[in-house]
Design a protein around this motif. Sequence first.
Motif, PDB file in Angstrom:
ATOM      1  N   GLN A  17       0.832  -1.205   0.000  1.00 50.29           N
ATOM      2  CA  GLN A  17       0.000   0.000   0.000  1.00 50.29           C
ATOM      3  C   GLN A  17       0.869   1.258   0.000  1.00 50.29           C
ATOM      4  N   ALA A  18       1.959   1.227   0.728  1.00 52.29           N
ATOM      5  CA  ALA A  18       2.864   2.377   0.752  1.00 52.29           C
ATOM      6  C   ALA A  18       3.490   2.602  -0.619  1.00 52.29           C
ATOM      7  N   GLN A  19       3.835   1.521  -1.310  1.00 54.29           N
ATOM      8  CA  GLN A  19       4.407   1.664  -2.653  1.00 54.29           C
ATOM      9  C   GLN A  19       3.379   2.212  -3.627  1.00 54.29           C
ATOM     10  N   LYS A  20       2.116   1.784  -3.496  1.00 56.44           N
ATOM     11  CA  LYS A  20       1.065   2.313  -4.370  1.00 56.44           C
ATOM     12  C   LYS A  20       0.865   3.802  -4.135  1.00 56.44           C
ATOM     13  N   ASN A  21       0.969   4.226  -2.882  1.00 50.27           N
ATOM     14  CA  ASN A  21       0.778   5.642  -2.568  1.00 50.27           C
ATOM     15  C   ASN A  21       1.928   6.502  -3.073  1.00 50.27           C
ATOM     16  N   LEU A  22       3.103   5.923  -3.235  1.00 52.13           N
ATOM     17  CA  LEU A  22       4.251   6.686  -3.712  1.00 52.13           C
ATOM     18  C   LEU A  22       4.205   6.916  -5.225  1.00 52.13           C
ATOM     19  N   PHE A  23       3.425   6.124  -5.953  1.00 48.55           N
ATOM     20  CA  PHE A  23       3.358   6.238  -7.409  1.00 48.55           C
ATOM     21  C   PHE A  23       2.518   7.446  -7.790  1.00 48.55           C
ATOM     22  N   GLN A  24       3.057   8.283  -8.668  1.00 46.16           N
ATOM     23  CA  GLN A  24       2.322   9.446  -9.154  1.00 46.16           C
ATOM     24  C   GLN A  24       2.500   9.548 -10.660  1.00 46.16           C
ATOM     25  N   GLU A  25       1.431   9.941 -11.324  1.00 47.74           N
ATOM     26  CA  GLU A  25       1.510  10.160 -12.764  1.00 47.74           C
ATOM     27  C   GLU A  25       1.938  11.596 -13.018  1.00 47.74           C
ATOM     28  N   ALA A  26       2.707  11.773 -14.086  1.00 46.12           N
ATOM     29  CA  ALA A  26       3.170  13.113 -14.433  1.00 46.12           C
ATOM     30  C   ALA A  26       2.813  13.400 -15.887  1.00 46.12           C
ATOM     31  N   ASN A  27       2.347  14.593 -16.137  1.00 40.47           N
ATOM     32  CA  ASN A  27       2.042  15.043 -17.496  1.00 40.47           C
ATOM     33  C   ASN A  27       3.029  16.135 -17.876  1.00 40.47           C
ATOM     34  N   TYR A  28       3.552  16.019 -19.088  1.00 40.37           N
ATOM     35  CA  TYR A  28       4.507  16.997 -19.588  1.00 40.37           C
ATOM     36  C   TYR A  28       3.863  17.692 -20.771  1.00 40.37           C
ATOM     37  N   ASN A  29       3.485  18.931 -20.603  1.00 37.01           N
ATOM     38  CA  ASN A  29       2.710  19.646 -21.615  1.00 37.01           C
ATOM     39  C   ASN A  29       3.504  20.700 -22.366  1.00 37.01           C
ATOM     40  N   GLN A  30       4.806  20.717 -22.239  1.00 36.58           N
ATOM     41  CA  GLN A  30       5.596  21.726 -22.925  1.00 36.58           C
ATOM     42  C   GLN A  30       5.811  21.294 -24.374  1.00 36.58           C
ATOM     43  N   PRO A  31       5.588  22.182 -25.346  1.00 34.03           N
ATOM     44  CA  PRO A  31       5.778  21.781 -26.746  1.00 34.03           C
ATOM     45  C   PRO A  31       7.247  21.488 -27.048  1.00 34.03           C
ATOM     46  N   ALA A  32       7.462  20.457 -27.821  1.00 34.12           N
ATOM     47  CA  ALA A  32       8.828  20.059 -28.177  1.00 34.12           C
ATOM     48  C   ALA A  32       9.227  20.762 -29.468  1.00 34.12           C
ATOM     49  N   LYS A  33      10.456  21.223 -29.534  1.00 33.33           N
ATOM     50  CA  LYS A  33      10.967  21.884 -30.727  1.00 33.33           C
ATOM     51  C   LYS A  33      11.741  20.870 -31.552  1.00 33.33           C
ATOM     52  N   VAL A  34      11.454  20.854 -32.841  1.00 26.91           N
ATOM     53  CA  VAL A  34      12.139  19.934 -33.745  1.00 26.91           C
ATOM     54  C   VAL A  34      13.062  20.759 -34.628  1.00 26.91           C
ATOM     55  N   LYS A  35      14.326  20.386 -34.659  1.00 27.72           N
ATOM     56  CA  LYS A  35      15.294  21.112 -35.474  1.00 27.72           C
ATOM     57  C   LYS A  35      15.739  20.222 -36.626  1.00 27.72           C
ATOM     58  N   PHE A  36      15.717  20.773 -37.825  1.00 24.59           N
ATOM     59  CA  PHE A  36      16.234  20.090 -38.996  1.00 24.59           C
ATOM     60  C   PHE A  36      17.559  20.746 -39.361  1.00 24.59           C
ATOM     61  N   TYR A  37      18.617  20.009 -39.208  1.00 26.96           N
ATOM     62  CA  TYR A  37      19.934  20.557 -39.482  1.00 26.96           C
ATOM     63  C   TYR A  37      20.213  20.511 -40.982  1.00 26.96           C
ATOM     64  N   GLN A  38      20.726  21.588 -41.515  1.00 23.52           N
ATOM     65  CA  GLN A  38      21.010  21.689 -42.945  1.00 23.52           C
ATOM     66  C   GLN A  38      22.022  20.645 -43.389  1.00 23.52           C
TER      67      GLN A  38
END
Length: 67
Positions: A17-38
């Motif tokens: 039960q203690a291990q279940k309580n330690l688990f947390q979900e995380a959401n990452y909502n920052q947009p990712a930048k994609v770079k195309f190198y010449q």
Amino acid sequence: MKKVKQAEDKQNTEDRQAQKNLFQEANYNQPAKVKFYQVLLSVTKVPNYRIQLPELSRNIFQPPRLS
């Protein structure tokens, strides 16, 4: 003997039960930048052949209308 087993089972369930309580979900909502190198684009080879798609001349049948 029975009480020792019950105490171990209780300890195991409390640990789970203690291990279940330690688990947390995380959401990452920052947009990712994609770079195309010449350099990468200039090194990547583009195929010089074209795929010829077959030409189909089929009639598109309309589904029956229910009124």
